[in-house]
Design an enzyme around this catalytic site. Structure first.
Site, short mmCIF file in Angstrom:
data_model
loop_
_atom_site.label_atom_id
_atom_site.label_comp_id
_atom_site.label_asym_id
_atom_site.label_seq_id
_atom_site.Cartn_x
_atom_site.Cartn_y
_atom_site.Cartn_z
N GLN A 1 12.72 9.92 1.84
CA GLN A 1 12.23 10.32 3.16
C GLN A 1 11.93 9.13 4.06
O GLN A 1 11.36 9.28 5.13
CB GLN A 1 10.97 11.18 3.01
CG GLN A 1 11.17 12.40 2.13
CD GLN A 1 9.93 13.28 2.06
OE1 GLN A 1 9.94 14.41 2.50
NE2 GLN A 1 8.85 12.75 1.51
N ASP B 1 -0.47 18.86 -5.29
CA ASP B 1 -0.36 19.03 -6.75
C ASP B 1 -1.58 19.75 -7.31
O ASP B 1 -1.46 20.58 -8.23
CB ASP B 1 -0.16 17.67 -7.43
CG ASP B 1 -1.15 16.60 -6.98
OD1 ASP B 1 -2.00 16.88 -6.10
OD2 ASP B 1 -1.06 15.47 -7.49
N ARG C 1 9.65 2.76 -0.45
CA ARG C 1 9.38 1.95 -1.64
C ARG C 1 10.68 1.78 -2.42
O ARG C 1 10.78 2.19 -3.58
CB ARG C 1 8.30 2.58 -2.52
CG ARG C 1 6.92 2.65 -1.89
CD ARG C 1 5.93 3.26 -2.87
NE ARG C 1 4.60 3.37 -2.33
CZ ARG C 1 3.65 2.45 -2.42
NH1 ARG C 1 3.92 1.31 -3.04
NH2 ARG C 1 2.45 2.64 -1.91
N ASN D 1 10.68 12.80 6.90
CA ASN D 1 9.47 12.62 6.11
C ASN D 1 8.57 13.85 6.20
O ASN D 1 8.00 14.15 7.25
CB ASN D 1 8.70 11.39 6.60
CG ASN D 1 7.48 11.11 5.75
OD1 ASN D 1 7.38 11.56 4.61
ND2 ASN D 1 6.54 10.35 6.30
N ASP E 1 6.30 10.14 -9.25
CA ASP E 1 6.08 9.29 -8.09
C ASP E 1 7.08 8.14 -8.08
O ASP E 1 7.62 7.75 -9.13
CB ASP E 1 4.66 8.71 -8.12
CG ASP E 1 3.67 9.59 -7.39
OD1 ASP E 1 4.10 10.49 -6.65
OD2 ASP E 1 2.45 9.38 -7.56
N HIS F 1 0.18 3.57 -12.85
CA HIS F 1 0.08 3.87 -11.41
C HIS F 1 -1.04 3.01 -10.84
O HIS F 1 -1.99 2.66 -11.53
CB HIS F 1 -0.23 5.36 -11.23
CG HIS F 1 -0.16 5.86 -9.82
ND1 HIS F 1 -1.16 5.65 -8.90
CD2 HIS F 1 0.79 6.57 -9.16
CE1 HIS F 1 -0.83 6.20 -7.75
NE2 HIS F 1 0.35 6.76 -7.88
N ASP G 1 6.20 5.03 -7.06
CA ASP G 1 5.53 3.74 -7.20
C ASP G 1 4.88 3.55 -8.56
O ASP G 1 3.95 2.76 -8.72
CB ASP G 1 4.49 3.56 -6.10
CG ASP G 1 3.44 4.66 -6.09
OD1 ASP G 1 3.66 5.71 -6.74
OD2 ASP G 1 2.40 4.49 -5.43
#
Length: 618
Positions: free
Chosen positions: A203, A366, A174, A232, A259, A391, A261
């Site tokens: 990654q 998480d 991304r 990754n 994150d 998000h 994104d």
């Protein structure tokens, strides 16, 4: 403490203010709804940090980003009062009003400040009446002339030592999103200066460093930016690499995980770091999540995981859920069980006490860490209102993909580590859910869940490579199931989608009859007593008890990215049904011993040595 930590941490004099949050009047980008920050009635203009009100106009910060979450400071920090400071200039009479509300939303006036000419104002507000709930905010009124307000902040006296703050971003293919997040952090001067380091763990194969704009942002961040490439290892591996690098360089640190994104609000890291600076004990401080597609709506005020049902994202008592924050307040504090790592602050002491995350690859890493923090070290997680990022809406994600393997496997690992693992109840629940997917002709999804349970039962060795083999295997195996393939509406094999009859769902069966209905649907499907031909079913109506009435159905994906063709296959249904029954009995027989194995392996799995092995293994 190492040399870098000595220079990163700041010593504050007795009267140094710590900015808890700025009073912002607009978002970080022009397309952000400014009414999340302040409302203007009567005419005016605004920038990010200033507002100009015309004669008779009113500015109000009784808004999502404008309110001070007073009960959170009173309950979880050492702060006993907050100071409102701002600059003003007026051509006539004007005034400011500090208001608050209680846990029931009843508004009261805290202070009225008369404004004339130009200058700076400070007003101190005690935090001694908000333990049960409420908020603070300020409004400005241009009585008989124009009024300009700028550089308004809520602050308190800084602690003697202000800890270093850093950001770690995990990214996978991304690059544009990641560069946008980095740019947001770099473009805000206060945020950029507050952060001692920004770690990007890339990654992917589509490198962030090759994305247009990266070089400019890298130059703006300068030596703060550390860019890392590695194989990754999923979100778990990416974040853990960021954690490892950060604590190796700065021992006295608050690390903010992000994150790649998200749409970043650069004020949010400042608010998280400020809150963490005034907690008496190390505290995980998380940001809330606003929906990217519905940007004024809050995902959940605070959440927890129900390990007895393997369900995450349960909203906590008093927490709002899917609420429009243009019209709602978060007046009552909510206790979080964990915070998603879309943006979440971890103090270094917590990392030292707990160890690193589990090498789960993706999903529940998480959640497990937050639950472990509370159960093992007594570390509280606070999800802070008014600190948020945007998000992608979870409702826009379909659960019929490879991620379900990691979700079911990792939720079982988490339950094994942190609950009594009610084997009988869980085996029945999972058997029922898989059976529902089978009758709904989601054979690939049923298979994916079965594989997740089977791999859980193999024990801790399944995590030996950090999940890389599991990812390759489950994606390859799912490809054998036709309904896992997404199609364009114009390209559904053998079907003219636009000519299909649309069949919305009828009434949902009573909950106490679900198992009876499930058994009947399975029997009628195996016997072929279903509606023949192909139908179209909207995603909101794609319930198992409805889809199972048909021989073939084209179901629109919840993501909006296409449709899936589900076709009844009695042979496959029998095979998966038998495997479902087999794994149910295997779970009942072996889960207790597997639980003990995971508990025994936890220190090794979360050790720096194990993670270093994973980071360096191609």
């Amino acid at each position: 403490m190492n040399e870098r930590a000595e220079t990163a941490a700041q010593l504050a004099s007795a009267d140094t203010p710590l900015v808890l949050q700025r009073v912002l009047f607009a978002g970080p980008t022009p397309d952000t709804d400014a009414d999340l920050y302040a409302t203007i009635a009567g005419g005016g203009d605004r920038t990010r940090t200033s507002v100009h009100a015309r004669h008779g106009a009113t500015i109000d910060t009784d808004t999502y980003f404008g309110r001070v979450p007073a009960p959170y400071f009173e309950r979880w920090t050492t702060v006993t009062s907050v100071d409102l400071t701002f600059d003003f200039e007026t051509t006539g009479r004007a005034h400011a009003v500090v208001r608050g509300c209680d846990s029931d939303g009843q508004v009261h006036v805290v202070a009225r400040l008369e404004l004339e000419g130009a200058g700076a104002v400070t007003s101190t507000v005690p935090l001694d009446r908000y333990s049960d709930g409420g908020s603070l905010w300020v409004g400005f009124i241009a009585d008989d002339g124009d009024l300009t307000i700028s550089d308004a902040v809520w602050s308190t006296t800084a602690p003697h030592r202000i800890r270093a703050a850093a950001v770690a971003i995990c990214t996978f293919n991304r690059p544009a999103d990641c560069v946008a997040t980095l740019t947001a952090l770099a473009s805000d001067q206060l945020t950029r200066e507050r952060l001692t380091a920004v770690y990007v763990v890339d990654q992917g194969t589509d490198a962030v460093c090759d994305e247009p704009g990266f070089d400019q942002t890298s130059a703006a961040l300068g030596e703060r930016l550390t860019y890392i490439r590695q194989p990754n290892l999923g979100g778990a591996g990416g974040f853990t690499r960021g954690i490892s690098e950060a604590v190796a360089h700065e021992e006295d640190l608050d690390l903010i995980l992000m994150d790649d994104d998200i749409r970043c609000e650069p004020e949010t890291p400042l608010r998280l770091a400020a809150f963490a600076s005034v907690t008496p004990d190390p505290t995980i401080v998380g940001a809330q999540m606003l929906y990217l597609m519905n940007p004024t709506r809050l995902h959940v005020g605070a959440e927890y995981a129900d390990l007895h049902t393997l369900r995450a994202g349960r909203w906590a008592k008093n927490a709002l859920h899917d609420a429009d924050m243009l019209t709602r307040r978060q007046d009552r504090p909510a206790d979080a069980g964990y915070n998603g790592w879309w943006t979440c602050l971890l103090p270094a002491e917590v990392i030292t006490a707990l160890g690193l995350p589990l090498p789960m690859f993706f999903q529940w890493d998480d959640i497990e860490y937050g639950i472990r923090a509370a159960g093992t070290a007594g570390v509280q997680t606070v999800t802070l209102p008014g600190a948020a990022v945007w998000h992608m809406d979870f409702s826009r994600k379909d659960n019929d993909d490879w991620t379900m393997y990691f979700s079911i496997r990792n939720s079982l690992i988490t339950a094994a580590l942190h609950s009594d693992l009610d084997v009988k109840s869980l085996s029945t629940r999972m058997f029922r859910e898989i059976s529902q997917h089978i009758v709904a002709m989601q054979y690939g999804l049923a298979y994916t869940m079965i594989r997740g349970i089977e791999d859980f039962l193999t024990g801790p060795d399944i995590l030996a490579d950090g999940g890389r083999t599991a990812l390759v295997d489950i994606r390859r195996e799912r490809a054998a199931f036709g309904e896992t393939v997404m199609h364009r509406e114009s390209d559904v094999p053998g079907v003219n989608y636009r000519e299909l009859p649309v069949h919305p769902a009828g009434f949902e069966p009573a909950k106490d009859r679900f198992d009876v209905v499930l058994a009947k649907r399975a029997a009628t499907q195996l016997a072929g007593r279903v509606v023949r031909g192909c139908v179209a079913i909207p995603p909101t109506d794609a319930h198992w008890w409805h889809v199972s009435l048909f021989d073939q159905a084209v179901v629109a994906d919840a993501s909006g990215n296409g449709v899936r063709l589900r076709t009844r296959d009695t042979g496959l249904a029998r095979t998966l049904g038998a495997r479902n029954l087999k794994v149910r009995w295997a779970f009942r027989a072996d889960a207790a011993n597997v639980r003990k194995a995971f508990q025994a392996a936890l220190p090794t799995l979360t050790s720096p040595a194990n993670w270093q092995r994973l980071f360096t293994t191609e």
